[in-house]
Design a protein around this motif. Structure first.
Motif, PDB file in Angstrom:
ATOM      1  N   TYR A 190      28.184  65.087  30.941  1.00 27.30           N
ATOM      2  CA  TYR A 190      26.855  65.691  31.022  1.00 27.30           C
ATOM      3  C   TYR A 190      26.716  66.916  30.124  1.00 27.30           C
ATOM      4  O   TYR A 190      25.708  67.617  30.167  1.00 27.30           O
ATOM      5  CB  TYR A 190      26.522  66.048  32.478  1.00 27.30           C
ATOM      6  CG  TYR A 190      26.404  64.816  33.350  1.00 27.30           C
ATOM      7  CD1 TYR A 190      25.238  64.073  33.368  1.00 27.30           C
ATOM      8  CD2 TYR A 190      27.466  64.391  34.134  1.00 27.30           C
ATOM      9  CE1 TYR A 190      25.129  62.931  34.146  1.00 27.30           C
ATOM     10  CE2 TYR A 190      27.367  63.249  34.916  1.00 27.30           C
ATOM     11  CZ  TYR A 190      26.200  62.523  34.913  1.00 27.30           C
ATOM     12  OH  TYR A 190      26.094  61.393  35.683  1.00 27.30           O
ATOM     13  N   GLY A 191      27.738  67.201  29.336  1.00 27.36           N
ATOM     14  CA  GLY A 191      27.659  68.307  28.401  1.00 27.36           C
ATOM     15  C   GLY A 191      27.843  69.663  29.054  1.00 27.36           C
ATOM     16  O   GLY A 191      28.349  69.781  30.164  1.00 27.36           O
ATOM     17  N   ASN A 232      29.507  53.741  34.136  1.00 26.90           N
ATOM     18  CA  ASN A 232      30.088  55.081  34.242  1.00 26.90           C
ATOM     19  C   ASN A 232      30.551  55.423  35.657  1.00 26.90           C
ATOM     20  O   ASN A 232      31.438  56.249  35.835  1.00 26.90           O
ATOM     21  CB  ASN A 232      29.091  56.136  33.771  1.00 26.90           C
ATOM     22  CG  ASN A 232      28.872  56.121  32.269  1.00 26.90           C
ATOM     23  OD1 ASN A 232      29.361  55.239  31.558  1.00 26.90           O
ATOM     24  ND2 ASN A 232      28.123  57.073  31.772  1.00 26.90           N
ATOM     25  N   THR A 233      29.937  54.782  36.657  1.00 25.49           N
ATOM     26  CA  THR A 233      30.320  55.057  38.043  1.00 25.49           C
ATOM     27  C   THR A 233      31.217  53.959  38.616  1.00 25.49           C
ATOM     28  O   THR A 233      31.576  54.004  39.795  1.00 25.49           O
ATOM     29  CB  THR A 233      29.065  55.209  38.941  1.00 25.49           C
ATOM     30  OG1 THR A 233      28.278  54.020  38.847  1.00 25.49           O
ATOM     31  CG2 THR A 233      28.240  56.424  38.539  1.00 25.49           C
ATOM     32  N   GLY A 234      31.571  52.979  37.810  1.00 22.34           N
ATOM     33  CA  GLY A 234      32.477  51.920  38.243  1.00 22.34           C
ATOM     34  C   GLY A 234      31.837  50.881  39.146  1.00 22.34           C
ATOM     35  O   GLY A 234      32.499  49.951  39.592  1.00 22.34           O
ATOM     36  N   ASN A 235      30.551  51.019  39.441  1.00 21.94           N
ATOM     37  CA  ASN A 235      29.811  50.105  40.317  1.00 21.94           C
ATOM     38  C   ASN A 235      30.540  49.852  41.640  1.00 21.94           C
ATOM     39  O   ASN A 235      30.570  48.736  42.149  1.00 21.94           O
ATOM     40  CB  ASN A 235      29.473  48.784  39.622  1.00 21.94           C
ATOM     41  CG  ASN A 235      28.445  47.972  40.390  1.00 21.94           C
ATOM     42  OD1 ASN A 235      27.842  48.436  41.345  1.00 21.94           O
ATOM     43  ND2 ASN A 235      28.246  46.740  39.972  1.00 21.94           N
ATOM     44  N   ILE A 236      31.126  50.909  42.193  1.00 20.41           N
ATOM     45  CA  ILE A 236      31.705  50.850  43.536  1.00 20.41           C
ATOM     46  C   ILE A 236      31.247  52.105  44.268  1.00 20.41           C
ATOM     47  O   ILE A 236      31.507  53.221  43.829  1.00 20.41           O
ATOM     48  CB  ILE A 236      33.247  50.757  43.510  1.00 20.41           C
ATOM     49  CG1 ILE A 236      33.661  49.440  42.868  1.00 20.41           C
ATOM     50  CG2 ILE A 236      33.814  50.883  44.922  1.00 20.41           C
ATOM     51  CD1 ILE A 236      35.155  49.253  42.734  1.00 20.41           C
ATOM     52  N   TYR A 237      30.519  51.879  45.367  1.00 21.77           N
ATOM     53  CA  TYR A 237      29.913  52.979  46.110  1.00 21.77           C
ATOM     54  C   TYR A 237      30.252  52.836  47.584  1.00 21.77           C
ATOM     55  O   TYR A 237      30.423  51.729  48.089  1.00 21.77           O
ATOM     56  CB  TYR A 237      28.388  52.968  45.918  1.00 21.77           C
ATOM     57  CG  TYR A 237      28.014  52.837  44.469  1.00 21.77           C
ATOM     58  CD1 TYR A 237      28.089  53.929  43.611  1.00 21.77           C
ATOM     59  CD2 TYR A 237      27.658  51.609  43.938  1.00 21.77           C
ATOM     60  CE1 TYR A 237      27.800  53.812  42.269  1.00 21.77           C
ATOM     61  CE2 TYR A 237      27.364  51.471  42.586  1.00 21.77           C
ATOM     62  CZ  TYR A 237      27.442  52.573  41.759  1.00 21.77           C
ATOM     63  OH  TYR A 237      27.158  52.445  40.432  1.00 21.77           O
ATOM     64  N   LYS A 279      30.738  73.676  31.785  1.00 20.28           N
ATOM     65  CA  LYS A 279      30.579  72.225  31.783  1.00 20.28           C
ATOM     66  C   LYS A 279      29.758  71.814  33.004  1.00 20.28           C
ATOM     67  O   LYS A 279      29.987  72.300  34.107  1.00 20.28           O
ATOM     68  CB  LYS A 279      31.969  71.576  31.811  1.00 20.28           C
ATOM     69  CG  LYS A 279      31.963  70.086  31.655  1.00 20.28           C
ATOM     70  CD  LYS A 279      33.408  69.590  31.446  1.00 20.28           C
ATOM     71  CE  LYS A 279      33.562  68.097  31.506  1.00 20.28           C
ATOM     72  NZ  LYS A 279      32.581  67.279  30.856  1.00 20.28           N
ATOM     73  N   ARG A 280      28.784  70.923  32.796  1.00 18.91           N
ATOM     74  CA  ARG A 280      27.953  70.439  33.904  1.00 18.91           C
ATOM     75  C   ARG A 280      28.782  69.525  34.801  1.00 18.91           C
ATOM     76  O   ARG A 280      29.594  68.736  34.335  1.00 18.91           O
ATOM     77  CB  ARG A 280      26.752  69.673  33.374  1.00 18.91           C
ATOM     78  CG  ARG A 280      25.710  70.554  32.746  1.00 18.91           C
ATOM     79  CD  ARG A 280      24.435  69.749  32.496  1.00 18.91           C
ATOM     80  NE  ARG A 280      23.435  70.569  31.868  1.00 18.91           N
ATOM     81  CZ  ARG A 280      23.098  70.477  30.582  1.00 18.91           C
ATOM     82  NH1 ARG A 280      23.683  69.596  29.790  1.00 18.91           N
ATOM     83  NH2 ARG A 280      22.176  71.266  30.092  1.00 18.91           N
ATOM     84  N   ASP A 281      28.536  69.621  36.099  1.00 20.44           N
ATOM     85  CA  ASP A 281      29.231  68.818  37.093  1.00 20.44           C
ATOM     86  C   ASP A 281      28.752  67.370  37.022  1.00 20.44           C
ATOM     87  O   ASP A 281      27.617  67.102  36.625  1.00 20.44           O
ATOM     88  CB  ASP A 281      28.965  69.389  38.490  1.00 20.44           C
ATOM     89  CG  ASP A 281      29.956  68.896  39.534  1.00 20.44           C
ATOM     90  OD1 ASP A 281      30.944  68.230  39.168  1.00 20.44           O
ATOM     91  OD2 ASP A 281      29.730  69.177  40.723  1.00 20.44           O
TER      92      ASP A 281
END
Length: 128
Positions: free
Chosen positions: A59-60, A22-27, A68-70
């Motif tokens: 996150y609903g 979900n985070t693209g595995n790039i930080y 909407k949750r951030d």
């Protein structure tokens, strides 16, 4: 009467595959410092503070506000890479990818994540 101290028999798992996907595995690297385990001194590596650059998780909706949750984009988290190195050859602001989550050495205590990976690698990200 309920079981006393039932927490001893429970565990909470971090869904590493889902998080990385979900985070693209790039930080983005914020900071790094050497790590040595107090319990197992031969267990060494680097603790990294990383910035999440993308988060596609839904996150609903917050029940109280109806909004909407951030997501976690631009939030940071710490991760320890158990690669027997005192530092990684990556400068602050450069990007990395995490390699091989270690579930048996990762924990969730309350809301604190203790995440361990086998390695990390520098990623070249094209900026506009």
């Amino acid at each position: 009467m309920p079981i006393a101290n039932a927490w001893v028999f429970t565990e909470t798992k971090f869904k590493a595959d889902e998080f990385l996907n979900n985070t693209g595995n790039i930080y983005r690297l914020v900071s790094q410092r050497p790590y040595v385990s107090k319990k197992e001194p031969d267990e060494k590596g680097v603790t990294l503070t990383l910035l999440i650059t993308k988060d596609e998780t839904d996150y609903g909706v917050d029940k109280k506000t109806g909004m909407k949750r951030d997501n976690n984009t631009l939030n940071t988290f710490d991760v320890t890479v158990l690669n027997n190195k005192e530092y990684i050859d990556v400068k602050k602001g450069e990007h990395v990818r995490l390699i091989d989550f270690i579930p048996e050495k990762s924990f969730i205590i309350g809301f604190d994540l203790i995440l361990r990976f086998k390695d990390v690698e520098k990623v070249n990200v094209k900026t506009r």
